[in-house]
Design an enzyme around this catalytic site. Structure first.
Site, PDB file in Angstrom:
ATOM      1  CE1 TYR A   1      -3.452   2.792   0.512  1.00  0.00           C
ATOM      2  CE2 TYR A   1      -2.144   3.427   2.425  1.00  0.00           C
ATOM      3  CZ  TYR A   1      -3.148   3.707   1.512  1.00  0.00           C
ATOM      4  OH  TYR A   1      -3.845   4.893   1.585  1.00  0.00           O
TER       5      TYR A   1
ATOM      6  CE  LYS B   1      -3.097   5.667  -1.637  1.00  0.00           C
ATOM      7  NZ  LYS B   1      -4.086   6.355  -2.486  1.00  0.00           N
TER       8      LYS B   1
END
Ligand SMILES: NC(=O)c1ccc[n+]([C@@H]2O[C@H](COP(=O)([O-])OP(=O)(O)OC[C@H]3O[C@@H](n4cnc5c(N)ncnc54)[C@H](OP(=O)(O)O)[C@@H]3O)[C@@H](O)[C@H]2O)c1
Length: 268
Positions: free
Chosen positions: A165, A169
Site C-alpha cells: 500500500y 502511494k
C-alpha cells in the site's frame, strides 16, 4: 438576481468547471469531495462500484446544490471500465479530475493474497495513470484544469505491515510531483493530497483500527482549497502534526516509527 456563489467559488468554477470527475465517490473522502465541489457550483461525475450509493449521493447533490450529476458504475481495476469512463465523459466539459479511489491492506506481504495486492496496484496506480494521461492531455489542450491525486503520509517512506500500500502511494506522490511541473505551462494545476488517518471505510477494508483520525469533510475541503497553491497538501491537523514529528528523522528512522504505528493499528 443575486449570484449565490462567492468570488472564490466563481473563480474556482472558471478554472476547474464545468464538470469534475470524482473517483471513489460512493464513500469517505470521495463522497465529501463530490459534495464540496457541488457546493462550489461544479457538476460532478460520480464514479465507484457501488452504484446504489452513488445514485443516493446524486439525488442529494441535485436537491441541495442544483447542479448536474452523472453516475458511472466502474471497477477501476479493469482497463475496459477505464475506457468506458473516458468515453462516457467525452461530451462533457470536464475541468477537474479527483483521482481518489483506492484501498489498503495490512499485515506482512508474504501472508497476503497476491491477487488482492495486484488488484490494489491496478486501482491505486494503474487507473490513476490512465486517467491522468487522458485528462492531463485534454486539460492541456483546453489550457485550464486541475488534477488531484490522492496520496498519503505513507508515501514518504517504507511502511512495514502495509508495504505494498505504501509503495502504491509513493508512486502516486511521485507521479503528482512530476506532473505538477509538466502541466504548469499549460495552466493545469496538479497536486498530491497526503492525509494522515481518516475516519472512513478504509479502516474496515484494510482491517486496521484507527485511533485519532480526521473527518473526511476536512480532508476534502483542505485539499480543494489548496489546489493551484502547492505541489503537495497535508490536509487536516493530524497530517501536519505527523509530518513535523517525522521530519527530523532519517528515512530508516521513519520506517521504524511506521512499523510501530501499523503494529498498534493491527492489534484489535
Ligand atoms: N482513510 C485513511 O486513513 C486514508 C489516509 C490516507 C490516504 N487515504 C486515501 O484516500 C483515498 C480515499 O479513501 P477513503 O479513506 O475515503 O476510503 P473509503 O471510504 O474506503 O473509500 C474508498 C473509495 O474508493 C472506491 N473504490 C475502491 N475500490 C474501487 C474499485 N476497484 N473501483 C472503483 N472504485 C473503487 C470505493 O467505492 P466502491 O467500493 O463503491 O467501489 C470508495 O468510494 C484512497 O486513495 C486512500 O488510499 C486514506
Amino acid at each position: 438576481m443575486m449570484n449565490k456563489y462567492t468570488k472564490q467559488q466563481i473563480a474556482f468554477q472558471k478554472k476547474y468547471g464545468d464538470w469534475a470527475i470524482v473517483t471513489g465517490a460512493s464513500e469517505g473522502v470521495g463522497r465529501e469531495m463530490a459534495l464540496s465541489l457541488a457546493e462550489r457550483g461544479l457538476n460532478v461525475v460520480l464514479v465507484a462500484r457501488r452504484v446504489e450509493l452513488l445514485e443516493r449521493l446524486s439525488e442529494t447533490i441535485k436537491k441541495e446544490f442544483n447542479v448536474q450529476t452523472m453516475v458511472i458504475s466502474a471497477d477501476l481495476s479493469e482497463i475496459s471500465a477505464l475506457k468506458s469512463l473516458v468515453q462516457s465523459t467525452s461530451a462533457l466539459n470536464i475541468g477537474l479530475l479527483i483521482a481518489n479511489a483506492g484501498y489498503g491492506t495490512s499485515g506482512p506481504l508474504i501472508n497476503a493474497d497476491l491477487q488482492t495486492e495486484l488488484n490494489m496496484l491496478d486501482v491505486n496506480c494503474r487507473a490513476l495513470l490512465v486517467l491522468s494521461h487522458h485528462y492531463g492531455k485534454r486539460f492541456s489542450t483546453q489550457k485550464k484544469g486541475g488534477i488531484v491525486l490522492m496520496s498519503s503520509i505513507m508515501a514518504f517512506q517504507g511502511v512495514p505491515n502495509m508495504a505494498n500500500y505504501a509503495a502504491t502511494k509513493a508512486y502516486v506522490q511521485t507521479l503528482a510531483e512530476g506532473l505538477h511541473i509538466e502541466l504548469a505551462p499549460y495552466g493545469v494545476d496538479v497536486h498530491a493530497s497526503a492525509p494522515g488517518p481518516i475516519n472512513t471505510g478504509f479502516s474496515t477494508r484494510s482491517n486496521l483500527k484507527m485511533g485519532a483520525a480526521a473527518h473526511p469533510k476536512t480532508i476534502a475541503s483542505d485539499t480543494l482549497n489548496a489546489l493551484g497553491k502547492s505541489t503537495t497538501v497535508r490536509p487536516g491537523f493530524l497530517a501536519k502534526l505527523l509530518e513535523y514529528s517525522l521530519k527530523l528523522l532519517p528515512r530508516w528512522g521513519r520506517v521504524r516509527v511506521m512499523q510501530l504505528v501499523t503494529k498498534g493499528m493491527m492489534s484489535h
